[in-house]
Every structure is written in structure tokens, then in C-alpha cells.
Design a protein around this motif. Structure first.
Motif, mmCIF file in Angstrom:
data_model
loop_
_atom_site.group_PDB
_atom_site.id
_atom_site.type_symbol
_atom_site.label_atom_id
_atom_site.label_comp_id
_atom_site.label_asym_id
_atom_site.label_seq_id
_atom_site.Cartn_x
_atom_site.Cartn_y
_atom_site.Cartn_z
ATOM 1 N N ILE A 183 0.814 -1.178 -0.182
ATOM 2 C CA ILE A 183 -0.084 -0.098 0.061
ATOM 3 C C ILE A 183 0.685 1.325 0.113
ATOM 4 O O ILE A 183 1.799 1.262 0.669
ATOM 5 C CB ILE A 183 -0.912 -0.043 1.186
ATOM 6 C CG1 ILE A 183 -1.923 -1.114 0.887
ATOM 7 C CG2 ILE A 183 -1.656 1.485 1.354
ATOM 8 C CD1 ILE A 183 -3.078 -1.063 2.091
ATOM 9 N N GLY A 184 0.675 1.902 -0.754
ATOM 10 C CA GLY A 184 1.427 3.295 -0.948
ATOM 11 C C GLY A 184 0.931 4.539 -0.286
ATOM 12 O O GLY A 184 -0.308 4.625 -0.051
ATOM 13 N N PHE A 185 1.819 5.153 0.362
ATOM 14 C CA PHE A 185 1.448 6.447 1.140
ATOM 15 C C PHE A 185 2.290 7.703 0.349
ATOM 16 O O PHE A 185 3.343 7.353 0.052
ATOM 17 C CB PHE A 185 1.968 6.210 2.604
ATOM 18 C CG PHE A 185 1.329 5.471 3.636
ATOM 19 C CD1 PHE A 185 -0.024 4.956 2.946
ATOM 20 C CD2 PHE A 185 1.470 5.635 4.963
ATOM 21 C CE1 PHE A 185 -0.426 4.106 4.134
ATOM 22 C CE2 PHE A 185 0.872 4.609 5.746
ATOM 23 C CZ PHE A 185 -0.189 4.135 5.215
ATOM 24 N N CYS A 186 1.386 8.803 0.131
ATOM 25 C CA CYS A 186 2.225 9.810 -0.246
ATOM 26 C C CYS A 186 1.859 11.092 0.547
ATOM 27 O O CYS A 186 0.878 11.856 0.450
ATOM 28 C CB CYS A 186 1.236 10.139 -1.710
ATOM 29 S SG CYS A 186 1.492 8.856 -2.729
ATOM 30 N N PRO A 187 2.559 11.324 1.574
ATOM 31 C CA PRO A 187 2.664 12.102 2.717
ATOM 32 C C PRO A 187 2.913 13.435 2.171
ATOM 33 O O PRO A 187 2.724 14.473 3.213
ATOM 34 C CB PRO A 187 3.391 11.425 3.744
ATOM 35 C CG PRO A 187 4.461 10.787 3.155
ATOM 36 C CD PRO A 187 3.779 10.421 1.741
ATOM 37 N N ILE A 217 4.838 1.381 1.319
ATOM 38 C CA ILE A 217 5.810 2.133 0.452
ATOM 39 C C ILE A 217 5.375 3.619 0.727
ATOM 40 O O ILE A 217 4.665 4.151 0.287
ATOM 41 C CB ILE A 217 5.946 1.863 -1.196
ATOM 42 C CG1 ILE A 217 6.135 0.106 -0.850
ATOM 43 C CG2 ILE A 217 7.010 2.521 -1.577
ATOM 44 C CD1 ILE A 217 6.022 -0.367 -2.319
ATOM 45 N N LEU A 218 6.512 4.323 1.000
ATOM 46 C CA LEU A 218 6.296 5.831 1.044
ATOM 47 C C LEU A 218 6.913 6.717 0.029
ATOM 48 O O LEU A 218 8.241 6.458 -0.293
ATOM 49 C CB LEU A 218 7.127 6.242 2.573
ATOM 50 C CG LEU A 218 6.722 5.708 3.690
ATOM 51 C CD1 LEU A 218 7.448 6.245 4.871
ATOM 52 C CD2 LEU A 218 5.074 5.911 4.186
ATOM 53 N N PHE A 219 6.140 7.327 -0.630
ATOM 54 C CA PHE A 219 6.541 8.117 -2.076
ATOM 55 C C PHE A 219 6.827 9.476 -1.761
ATOM 56 O O PHE A 219 5.973 9.934 -0.722
ATOM 57 C CB PHE A 219 5.540 7.848 -2.959
ATOM 58 C CG PHE A 219 5.414 6.406 -3.492
ATOM 59 C CD1 PHE A 219 6.138 5.861 -4.598
ATOM 60 C CD2 PHE A 219 4.383 5.551 -2.895
ATOM 61 C CE1 PHE A 219 6.106 4.627 -4.913
ATOM 62 C CE2 PHE A 219 4.285 4.291 -3.392
ATOM 63 C CZ PHE A 219 5.148 3.711 -4.213
ATOM 64 N N GLY A 220 7.444 10.189 -2.535
ATOM 65 C CA GLY A 220 7.545 11.655 -2.515
ATOM 66 C C GLY A 220 8.834 12.149 -2.934
ATOM 67 O O GLY A 220 9.849 11.536 -3.596
ATOM 68 N N SER A 221 9.049 13.230 -3.031
ATOM 69 C CA SER A 221 10.202 14.110 -3.457
ATOM 70 C C SER A 221 11.360 13.852 -2.201
ATOM 71 O O SER A 221 11.019 13.644 -1.096
ATOM 72 C CB SER A 221 10.199 15.473 -3.988
ATOM 73 O OG SER A 221 9.805 16.292 -2.693
ATOM 74 N N ALA A 222 12.564 14.608 -2.502
ATOM 75 C CA ALA A 222 13.620 14.629 -1.595
ATOM 76 C C ALA A 222 13.050 15.544 -0.248
ATOM 77 O O ALA A 222 13.526 15.247 0.863
ATOM 78 C CB ALA A 222 14.832 15.314 -2.204
ATOM 79 N N LYS A 223 12.190 16.560 -0.626
ATOM 80 C CA LYS A 223 11.719 17.195 0.549
ATOM 81 C C LYS A 223 10.803 16.597 1.397
ATOM 82 O O LYS A 223 10.614 16.970 2.484
ATOM 83 C CB LYS A 223 10.866 18.372 0.084
ATOM 84 C CG LYS A 223 11.817 19.512 -0.842
ATOM 85 C CD LYS A 223 11.005 20.688 -1.315
ATOM 86 C CE LYS A 223 10.055 20.465 -2.230
ATOM 87 N NZ LYS A 223 9.369 21.650 -2.644
#
Length: 349
Positions: A183-187, A217-223
Motif C-alpha cells: 500500500i502506497g502512502f504519499c505524505p 511504501i512511502l513516496f515523494g520528493s527529496a523534500k
């Protein structure tokens, strides 16, 4: 028929623009649709079968760079475009089609574009409340479409194509086990903490899902990396191995492939939310000050949770960590309840 589209520069906007490309192709079968956009858009455009070519727009948001835009336009003069559609509302975004001498140049009036656009539309925001409606309306003659109610229904929503071998290759690159469904998280959220569901709520949700047999799985940019680390650090040691923080580690194309392989996605209002919707992943979208009345996730299997109404132009909430109270008040149990309507949630599902 060849059509040039000057595309948007934000992930969510780029995803919603696919509805325009799909509509254009339905109206003009066999049309060649080229999209000029920043290079980072290529992993998205390459997965849109309606797009013939992605053309590089090398100039950033603030750069007028008149000479460079003139050079880009002159370079397109021989391409045989019959129409250009300009999606951004800025003056500078309309310059390339003008310099290219494209006969019909379509777009909303925007920022002083008289002369640059000769098929100019005047936007009534109440007539076209959704951004996707504003994009799709540009595919039609302006005399035929006076409001969203004039658009053929249903709209053709964004749909990204991702092959199974792409998913498998991305999982292999990051050594993601297939033992547990993901399950993906986009925080993250580009516009600040007021649009983010609190990290401690994400951690509580992750702990519950891991106990039920899922991998997070945690998704996002370097920030977003630090927030991902905070989520992981709040988990018990026994659960931490089933939570992988990939924020800032994936290229956009890899993130798209990994999201396509997730059983479900939980996301703030963000570009990744729109990607998950276009991948037709079961999705729970969490909204605070921003409003789903303008840019909702365009998918059948999406649930929106929002506790307030109206749009609030807030980048930082009153909470010490910048979270908005309306997002603090969305408890993990509510998200679990919505997920349970989208997919089986028993242990080991």
C-alpha cells in the motif's frame, strides 16, 4: 491533423491534461498530438498513448526569455501544425505557437494574450468549476461549449499505461519483496504542511496495515524524505522492516511503476494523488484547506475525505508543526473504514 499542446508544469495539472488529449483524439481520429512541456514530464507523457511526441520546454516558470521562445517557435514552423492549444494562462506560454505561425491558437484569455491567441476563450469559472472541464472545453469550438453541461458525458478521464514488466523492474531495483501486498502512502504536498495529513496519523495507519499483512511504501520528493523518516521512526521495531521510505530515491517513472503495483494508495492532495487516480489504484485522498471541488481525483475507485468546505489559501496551519486542524481531525480509523470499502482488508489480504 497535427496539434501542438503547450502543457502545464505541475504533476497534477499534467495528469488532468490527458483528458484533453483523449478528447482530441476522439474528435479527430488519427490526429498527431505533440505536447511541449518540461523534460520531467516525459515519464508521464510516454505513458499516455494519445501523445505522439513530448517536446522539450527548457525554460522555467519565471523566465520570459523572449529570444529563446522565438527560436523554439521558429523551429516548429515546418512541422505542419494546424492548431495549438495553450493550457497555462501566462503571457509567455503563448509565445511559442505565435512565433511558430500556427494558424489557430486556442486558449483561455489568461494574462494579456490578445493577438498571441486568435481563438481566445473568456473563462466563466462558475460555468467550468473543474480544471479538467476547462482543459477539455478547449477541444471544441467555443460556440458549441458555453458551460460544463455542454461537454459530452462522461468525460474521458486520465489513464496511464504501465506494463507489468515495468512494475517488476522497479520492484527489483529497490529490492521490494512480493511476499506482502503493498500500500502506497504519499505524505508530501508541494504547497506546505497545511495540505499534509499529520505524520503521526500516517504512522498509526501504517502500523494497523502492517499488522494486517501489508507492506507500506512511502513516496515523494527529496523534500518529503524527512517526513517519511518520521513516519517510520514512530513504528515499533518489529513493524519498521515492512515500511520502506522511497521519498527522494525514485525517478518519476519508477514512482509511477511502483504506484501501479500497489494494492491501494493513501495520499494528500498532491500530484502523486492524481497519478494514483490515473493508474486506477484504489485511492483514499485526504483534503484540508485545498478543495476537491476544483481538482478532485478522477477515478471511480477513489474516496475523498474532507471535513470542511470551501477553499482556504493556507500554506501553514495553526498547529505547531504546521498541520491544519481539519486534517488533524481525520483519524486513521476513518481512513481504514474507507480502505475497507475499496479492497479486502483481512490479515494477509
Amino acid at each position: 491533423m497535427k496539434i501542438l499542446v503547450i502543457g502545464p508544469s505541475w504533476v497534477g495539472d499534467m495528469m488532468m491534461s490527458q483528458s484533453l488529449y483523449r478528447t482530441l483524439l476522439s474528435l479527430h481520429p488519427g490526429a498527431e498530438i505533440d505536447v511541449m512541456a518540461p523534460d520531467w514530464c516525459r515519464p508521464l507523457l510516454s505513458r499516455m498513448p494519445e501523445v505522439n511526441r513530448a517536446l522539450s520546454m527548457p525554460l522555467g516558470h519565471g523566465a520570459l526569455a523572449l529570444a529563446e521562445r522565438r527560436r523554439l517557435g521558429l523551429g516548429l514552423k515546418t512541422q505542419g501544425y494546424r492548431q495549438a492549444i495553450v493550457l497555462p494562462n501566462s503571457f509567455k506560454s503563448a509565445l511559442v505557437p505565435f512565433f511558430a505561425g500556427i494558424a489557430r491558437r486556442t486558449g483561455w484569455r489568461g494574462e494579456m494574450r490578445y493577438g498571441l491567441l486568435n481563438d481566445l476563450r473568456v473563462l466563466d469559472k462558475t460555468a467550468f468549476p473543474l480544471m479538467v472541464q476547462r482543459y477539455v472545453a478547449l477541444a471544441y469550438d467555443k460556440a458549441d461549449i458555453q458551460s460544463a453541461g455542454d461537454l459530452p458525458q462522461p468525460l474521458l478521464w486520465p489513464r496511464l499505461d504501465v506494463r507489468q514488466d515495468e512494475i517488476q523492474a522497479a520492484r527489483k531495483t529497490f529490492s521490494l519483496s512480493a511476499e506482502r501486498p503493498a500500500i502506497g502512502f504519499c505524505p508530501g504536498a508541494e504547497f506546505g504542511p497545511a495540505k499534509r495529513w499529520p505524520h503521526y496519523h500516517y504512522a498509526a495507519l501504517a502500523q494497523t496495515l502492517i499488522a494486517r499483512g501489508y507492506h507500506i511504501i512511502l513516496f515523494g520528493s527529496a523534500k518529503d524524505r524527512a517526513m517519511g523518516d518520521e513516519i517510520s521512526a514512530m513504528l515499533p521495531a518489529t513493524a519498521r522492516e515492512y515500511c520502506r521510505n522511497l521519498a527522494g530515491q525514485t525517478a518519476l517513472g519508477q514512482a509511477v511503476a511502483l504506484l501501479a503495483g500497489c494494492q491501494a494508495v493513501v495520499s494528500n492532495d498532491s500530484g502523486l494523488m492524481h497519478i494514483a487516480a490515473a493508474l486506477e489504484r484504489p485511492l483514499v485522498a485526504l483534503y484540508g484547506p485545498s478543495s476537491p471541488d476544483f481538482t478532485p481525483p478522477l477515478a471511480q475507485h477513489a474516496k475523498v475525505i474532507r471535513l470542511i468546505s470551501g477553499y482556504q489559501r493556507i500554506r501553514k496551519g495553526d498547529d505547531e508543526q504546521g498541520y491544519h486542524q481539519s486534517l488533524i481531525d481525520i483519524h486513521p480509523d476513518r481512513v481504514i473504514a474507507e480502505l475497507e470499502t475499496l479492497l479486502p482488508m483481512g490479515k494477509g489480504s
